[in-house]
Write a protein that holds these residues in place. Structure first.
Motif, PDB file in Angstrom:
ATOM      1  N   MET A 358       0.822  -1.202   0.000  1.00  0.00           N
ATOM      2  CA  MET A 358       0.000   0.000   0.000  1.00  0.00           C
ATOM      3  C   MET A 358       0.863   1.262   0.000  1.00  0.00           C
ATOM      4  O   MET A 358       0.529   2.253  -0.653  1.00  0.00           O
ATOM      5  CB  MET A 358      -0.943  -0.007   1.198  1.00  0.00           C
ATOM      6  CG  MET A 358      -1.826   1.230   1.301  1.00  0.00           C
ATOM      7  SD  MET A 358      -2.847   1.499  -0.187  1.00  0.00           S
ATOM      8  CE  MET A 358      -4.146   0.292   0.086  1.00  0.00           C
ATOM      9  N   VAL A 359       1.973   1.223   0.739  1.00  0.00           N
ATOM     10  CA  VAL A 359       2.875   2.383   0.733  1.00  0.00           C
ATOM     11  C   VAL A 359       3.387   2.634  -0.689  1.00  0.00           C
ATOM     12  O   VAL A 359       3.418   3.778  -1.165  1.00  0.00           O
ATOM     13  CB  VAL A 359       4.051   2.151   1.711  1.00  0.00           C
ATOM     14  CG1 VAL A 359       5.096   3.262   1.559  1.00  0.00           C
ATOM     15  CG2 VAL A 359       3.548   2.106   3.145  1.00  0.00           C
ATOM     16  N   VAL A 394      -8.087   3.427   2.949  1.00  0.00           N
ATOM     17  CA  VAL A 394      -6.795   2.778   2.691  1.00  0.00           C
ATOM     18  C   VAL A 394      -6.497   1.742   3.774  1.00  0.00           C
ATOM     19  O   VAL A 394      -6.086   0.607   3.490  1.00  0.00           O
ATOM     20  CB  VAL A 394      -5.671   3.837   2.621  1.00  0.00           C
ATOM     21  CG1 VAL A 394      -4.301   3.191   2.834  1.00  0.00           C
ATOM     22  CG2 VAL A 394      -5.697   4.531   1.273  1.00  0.00           C
ATOM     23  N   MET A 395      -6.723   2.127   5.031  1.00  0.00           N
ATOM     24  CA  MET A 395      -6.479   1.186   6.126  1.00  0.00           C
ATOM     25  C   MET A 395      -7.409  -0.023   6.023  1.00  0.00           C
ATOM     26  O   MET A 395      -6.988  -1.170   6.240  1.00  0.00           O
ATOM     27  CB  MET A 395      -6.670   1.902   7.469  1.00  0.00           C
ATOM     28  CG  MET A 395      -5.639   2.986   7.737  1.00  0.00           C
ATOM     29  SD  MET A 395      -6.017   3.975   9.215  1.00  0.00           S
ATOM     30  CE  MET A 395      -5.904   2.709  10.484  1.00  0.00           C
ATOM     31  N   ALA A 396      -8.658   0.244   5.673  1.00  0.00           N
ATOM     32  CA  ALA A 396      -9.613  -0.861   5.519  1.00  0.00           C
ATOM     33  C   ALA A 396      -9.200  -1.774   4.371  1.00  0.00           C
ATOM     34  O   ALA A 396      -9.319  -3.009   4.465  1.00  0.00           O
ATOM     35  CB  ALA A 396     -11.010  -0.297   5.274  1.00  0.00           C
ATOM     36  N   LEU A 397      -8.694  -1.173   3.285  1.00  0.00           N
ATOM     37  CA  LEU A 397      -8.267  -1.962   2.130  1.00  0.00           C
ATOM     38  C   LEU A 397      -7.069  -2.836   2.487  1.00  0.00           C
ATOM     39  O   LEU A 397      -6.992  -4.000   2.055  1.00  0.00           O
ATOM     40  CB  LEU A 397      -7.924  -1.031   0.964  1.00  0.00           C
ATOM     41  CG  LEU A 397      -7.665  -1.689  -0.393  1.00  0.00           C
ATOM     42  CD1 LEU A 397      -8.888  -2.471  -0.855  1.00  0.00           C
ATOM     43  CD2 LEU A 397      -7.304  -0.638  -1.436  1.00  0.00           C
ATOM     44  N   VAL A 398      -6.134  -2.298   3.259  1.00  0.00           N
ATOM     45  CA  VAL A 398      -4.961  -3.084   3.683  1.00  0.00           C
ATOM     46  C   VAL A 398      -5.408  -4.294   4.495  1.00  0.00           C
ATOM     47  O   VAL A 398      -4.955  -5.430   4.264  1.00  0.00           O
ATOM     48  CB  VAL A 398      -3.988  -2.202   4.497  1.00  0.00           C
ATOM     49  CG1 VAL A 398      -2.949  -3.071   5.193  1.00  0.00           C
ATOM     50  CG2 VAL A 398      -3.300  -1.198   3.588  1.00  0.00           C
ATOM     51  N   GLY A 402      -5.072  -7.968   3.086  1.00  0.00           N
ATOM     52  CA  GLY A 402      -4.241  -8.845   3.897  1.00  0.00           C
ATOM     53  C   GLY A 402      -4.998 -10.075   4.372  1.00  0.00           C
ATOM     54  O   GLY A 402      -4.477 -11.198   4.330  1.00  0.00           O
ATOM     55  N   ALA A 403      -6.228  -9.872   4.802  1.00  0.00           N
ATOM     56  CA  ALA A 403      -7.036 -11.002   5.275  1.00  0.00           C
ATOM     57  C   ALA A 403      -7.401 -11.940   4.133  1.00  0.00           C
ATOM     58  O   ALA A 403      -7.270 -13.166   4.250  1.00  0.00           O
ATOM     59  CB  ALA A 403      -8.303 -10.476   5.952  1.00  0.00           C
ATOM     60  N   LEU A 404      -7.841 -11.375   2.994  1.00  0.00           N
ATOM     61  CA  LEU A 404      -8.221 -12.211   1.854  1.00  0.00           C
ATOM     62  C   LEU A 404      -7.034 -12.980   1.299  1.00  0.00           C
ATOM     63  O   LEU A 404      -7.141 -14.159   0.949  1.00  0.00           O
ATOM     64  CB  LEU A 404      -8.838 -11.339   0.753  1.00  0.00           C
ATOM     65  CG  LEU A 404     -10.226 -10.759   1.019  1.00  0.00           C
ATOM     66  CD1 LEU A 404     -10.648  -9.849  -0.120  1.00  0.00           C
ATOM     67  CD2 LEU A 404     -11.247 -11.875   1.190  1.00  0.00           C
TER      68      LEU A 404
END
Length: 836
Positions: A358-359, A394-398, A402-404
């Protein structure tokens, strides 16, 4: 514990740098593409939401349905009479304002200055639209007739650094200079608005239309937009539910020959919230180019597909590499680690990878968004904080990615049985079914990639076809001048044409009320003997040289001749009743196009020549009766508007009024020089009217600019999807080649040739591509057939893009894994077997 998890996760990434790089790069590209598309989607959905009280402001729209052809024409405009009737009948309507279409000509220091996006309004505009004012009081600005408000940019153009408030501007209205006092300056409107204003002037409709009072009462005359502000708590659905009864109460019956008809029979009226106008059903008669929800949904789906492909890569490579950590898992379980702890550890590692990706993605977005915004001509702003900030998404997407990406590998790794792994002294293990899952995911990836390649090819081909297909006239070497219908220009029109014809390089000059994308539309009903319903035909004025100048071919009969009085259908303005009655009695000669001949019931164009029908469209009052119309010729069909709009059946009449476009055919190798000379002629003869001349190629390019931008954007993100898929395939190929090193060594010792090994490895990865084609082709065919049906003229949906996309995907897959296959097949088998 968490520190240990973090340390192990970082060490695992450092140990497998190539795997980590592929994973992180693929995720970064996928996330960056997804976020950029979602920024665009959010921008498209944000139209007019910035306006205070936008949830309570509605536009009155007109929807037409042609019963004969089944075609729909949905207008953002509505008749002046419609708004008046709405305000009269519904107390829920608190305020209404009519906004006229068009622009302004400003006279300053003897120079005519054209002001695009200028409108006249019938009431206190800022009572409804609370534009942010830089100068002036919204309560008094535009309160009186003769007041005018300017945008910041327009105020600077006209007055420089001076304070414009209280200054006088001279506007040319219906050919006469009228002074207006500047009462307000408003901020330039953002691009995410369906409105476009540089100048807003208050006028009195009754006075302005005194010479044409029918404008105020006719329901079929649209030349502007009605906006209504409802009272707080009012429900527009209540008004909409009464629409049929409202039409019956207000729209009068009219006489067409011996028939009676009602404008409401073929039209419906809708109150549409201004936030829904940009993506709404009505896109004809728009002040700014709109979009459609299907396009926005399509881009949203592409964003999710690209992100999904990146997650699939992550999952594939994680499950493949995870089998190398069997001993680590076994030892942790022996030392007391619970399965839940192992799942948390591996999902945590996945989130670390997603965070790093993401960064990188945000860095890419920071670099690309400005260019992306310029390309789309959109105000795409990237903010991390505030109501439109992207930090929380963005945090939710990470966390989601990451979970998926780590969920399946985590459960897959935690399944290893320590006794089995340690007893066999193995550092690797394979869970049954994981290989099949990877194959399914690879097939899904390439199905998406192939589908996007097919769609991109079809969208691009259709876009090119729209710009280059034969429009029925000769596009090259054509210069179009607009504004010839201005009152101060009309008396000098013949002089202007004669002088332009003398310009070096000019071959011919013609005039018409319809030109290339001139936006205006005019139609009338044609009565045919033996037919119960009148046929709707477009009607436009031209001069005798129009067809030759445009390069429109005559199919049957003859063209207009100045020497034949019956060919001249000019009527005086203002109206002269005696002349009009004489005209209705004698009739007029017209030329029609091929589609009009077909709509009128003639099998061949030649059959229409010499026939007589009756109709209107000449400017005579309906009560005087229908005009006898003699068809003297038929010309080929010509497409003057976008390829998305239905081809129009047209009746051309030769008349000297209402001709807004001057068409100039030139043969010079220096078109800019021709334009410059034509402009000098114009300014010398009519100094009080601005010159507006554009080459036909430039008009067409602007007409399809939005289509072209969307096609290129679609292609760009499709390429990114393919890249993401290739990265995953590259990683899997590397892993597979490493795992099968000993197998390949044994095969070579047993006599297998290098090309046999290469073929074996290539086939392993090309087989999923072939299966992906079988999935992608029918889906892409269905989607593209639906999309192509939105065009009136379109390319055939043949097999070429499907076969080409499949071959390209196969070539990409082979090219991606070939280097690994060749390197492994060429290796010395002794190195692989020395320890066996």
């Amino acid at each position: 514990m968490w520190r240990n998890y973090l340390t192990v996760g970082v060490r695992s990434l450092m140990k497998n740098r190539a795997y980590a790089l592929i994973n992180i790069l693929g995720l970064a590209i996928g996330m960056a593409a997804c976020l950029m598309i979602l920024l665009f989607v959010r921008y498209e959905l944000s139209y007019d939401k910035w306006l205070p009280n936008s949830d309570n402001i509605y536009q009155l729209q007109t929807y037409y349905h042609d019963k004969q052809t089944g075609e729909d024409m949905n207008l953002q405009m509505s008749a002046f009479a419609a708004g008046q009737a709405l305000k009269k009948d519904y107390p829920q309507v608190e305020r209404m304002v009519y906004v006229s279409a068009g622009g302004f000509t400003v006279l300053r220091n003897g120079e005519a200055i054209a002001v695009d996006n200028g409108s006249m309004v019938s009431g206190p505009f800022f009572d409804i639209f609370q534009f942010p004012l830089v100068k002036g009081d919204p309560r008094t600005a535009l309160k009186d007739v003769g007041s005018v408000a300017l945008s910041e940019t327009q105020a600077e153009k006209l007055f420089g650094s001076e304070d414009p408030i209280g200054k006088t501007l001279t506007l040319m209205l219906r050919g006469k200079p009228v002074d207006h006092r500047v009462t307000a300056v408003f901020k330039d409107l953002p691009k995410n608005s369906h409105m476009a204003f540089n100048m807003i002037a208050r006028y009195d409709p009754a006075t302005y239309w005194a010479e044409q009072p029918d404008f105020l009462t006719q329901w079929g005359w649209q030349s502007g937009w009605w906006y209504a502000a409802l009272k707080p708590g009012s429900d527009p659905k209540v008004i909409q539910a009464d629409e049929a009864a409202w039409e019956k109460r207000n729209i009068p019956d009219e006489t067409f020959g011996d028939r009676k008809y009602n404008q409401g029979d073929d039209s419906d009226y809708r109150l549409v919230n201004i936030r829904d106008v940009h993506l709404g059903k009505a896109q004809n008669g728009a002040a700014t180019p709109g979009n459609d929800r299907r396009t926005i949904v399509t881009f949203g789906v592409i964003a999710l597909l690209i992100l999904g492909m990146a997650v699939v890569n992550f999952t594939n490579l994680s499950t493949a590499r995870a089998s190398q950590r069997a001993r680590e898992v076994a030892l942790r379980k022996v030392l007391g680690a619970a399965r839940k702890q192992l799942i948390v550890q591996f999902i945590g590692e996945s989130i670390i990878v997603a965070s790093i990706a993401m960064v990188m993605a945000l860095a890419l977005i920071e670099l690309l968004v400005p260019a992306f915004a310029r390309f789309l001509d959109a105000d795409l702003d990237l903010h991390y904080f505030g109501h439109d900030g992207i930090l929380l998404p963005v945090m939710a997407l990470v966390l989601l990615v990451g979970a998926l990406g780590g969920l399946y590998p985590a459960f897959y790794l935690s399944r290893f049985q320590p006794a089995t792994v340690l007893k066999a002294n193995r550092s690797a293990a394979e869970t049954p079914g994981s290989g099949r899952l990877r194959n399914v995911l690879v097939v899904a990836q390439f199905a998406v990639s192939i589908g996007l390649i097919i769609c991109t090819a079809i969208v691009y081909t259709q876009t090119v076809y729209a710009r280059t297909t034969d429009p029925g006239y000769k596009r090259e070497g054509l210069l179009q001048l607009t504004g010839a219908s201005r009152r101060q220009v009309v008396p000098l029109s013949d002089t202007i044409v004669a002088e332009i014809a003398r310009v070096p390089g000019v071959k011919s000059v013609g005039r018409s009320s319809i030109g290339i994308d001139t936006k205006n539309s005019s139609n009338t009903g044609i009565s045919i003997p033996g037919h119960a319903e009148a046929v709707t035909i477009g009607t436009y004025a031209v001069d005798s040289k129009f067809f030759d100048t445009m390069g429109i071919r005559l199919v049957a009969g003859r063209s207009f001749d100045l020497g034949r009085p019956m060919d001249d259908a000019t009527l005086p303005f203002p109206d002269d009743e005696a002349v009009e009655r004489a005209f209705v009695a004698r009739g007029a000669n017209v030329v029609i196009n091929e589609l009009a001949a077909k709509r009128l019931g003639f099998r061949n164009p030649a059959d229409a020549v010499g026939k007589q029908v009756k109709g209107g469209g000449f400017g005579t009052p309906d009560e005087m009766g229908l005009v006898p119309i003699n068809i003297i010729g038929v010309v080929q069909d010509s497409r003057f508007r976008s390829i998305r709009e239905p081809l129009e059946p047209i009746m051309f009449r030769m008349a000297n009024n209402n001709r807004d476009a001057v068409l100039v055919r030139y043969s010079s190798a220096t078109p800019d020089k021709v334009r410059q000379n034509v402009e000098q002629v114009w300014k010398r003869i009519v100094a009080d009217a601005p010159f507006d001349g554009k080459f036909s190629e430039d008009i067409i390019q602007k007409l399809y600019k939005a289509e072209d931008s969307r096609a290129k954007t679609f292609a760009g993100f499709a390429i990114l999807a393919v890249i993401v898929g290739c990265l995953g395939l590259f990683g899997l190929a590397t892993f597979t080649a490493e795992r099968r090193t000993k197998e390949i060594g044994i095969r070579k010792v047993m006599g297998a040739r290098s090309r046999d090994i290469v073929r074996l490895l290539v086939w392993q990865f090309t087989r999923p591509v072939i299966i992906a084609n079988l999935i992608a082709w029918p889906v892409a065919w269905y989607v593209m057939r639906d999309w192509l049906n939105t065009f009136d003229d379109r390319i055939p949906l043949g097999p070429t893009p499907f076969v080409a996309a499949g071959a390209l995907a196969l070539l990409i897959a082979v090219g991606t894994i070939a280097s690994h296959a060749i390197r492994v097949a060429s290796a010395n088998p002794i190195r692989a077997l020395r320890y066996e």
